[in-house]
Design an enzyme around this catalytic site. Sequence first.
Site: not given
Length: 196
Positions: A90, A147-150
Amino acid sequence: MPGCSCFAGLVAVYFGIMIEKSTRYDRIRNLWAPWRMEYIESLHKGDEECFLCRYRDEVDNDEKNLVVWRGKKCLAVLNRFPYTGGHALVAPLKHVGELAKLDADTMLEMMEMLRDMQLVLAEAIHAEGFNIGINAGRCAGAGLPDHIHAHVVPRWGGDTNFMSVFDDVRVIPDSLHAIYQRIQQSAKKLHLPKLK
């Protein structure tokens, strides 16, 4: 530990997994996964295009890109290099590498998508548990640090450290596209995602 059982050996051969036989009880066995090379090589490509931004921009290719959902501020995708079947990401639509640079609405939508992804994976592939988290920075394990994402990693009782290498070989038999279709069907059934 004795050698691989016949069944585990057959599974390994069927799925193209080569397990190095050990001549010593205390020696570590190697699990060869040559398909992971695509991911490893992608880490050394430098400043090439961000795949999350490309997915964001290719609105007409959601199924091909395994984009599960799009929100106003975030998107959810299946990981092409999964630890387990159904491993999802996400991410905000905005290309940022730090949580501190996200506005409150984006943070809220990320959390809502994480919640809904957990629900839909439990329904679609019967996951019994989840590892949910963020690797911030390359040294923390981020393959895409800008690009930060979980991550939402489905888990099942008995899977050890994402995969069992010895006698208890576990294989998730669905392809990414089959899992994608099951998630879409379950999302429709559960009326997900529920974003504000």
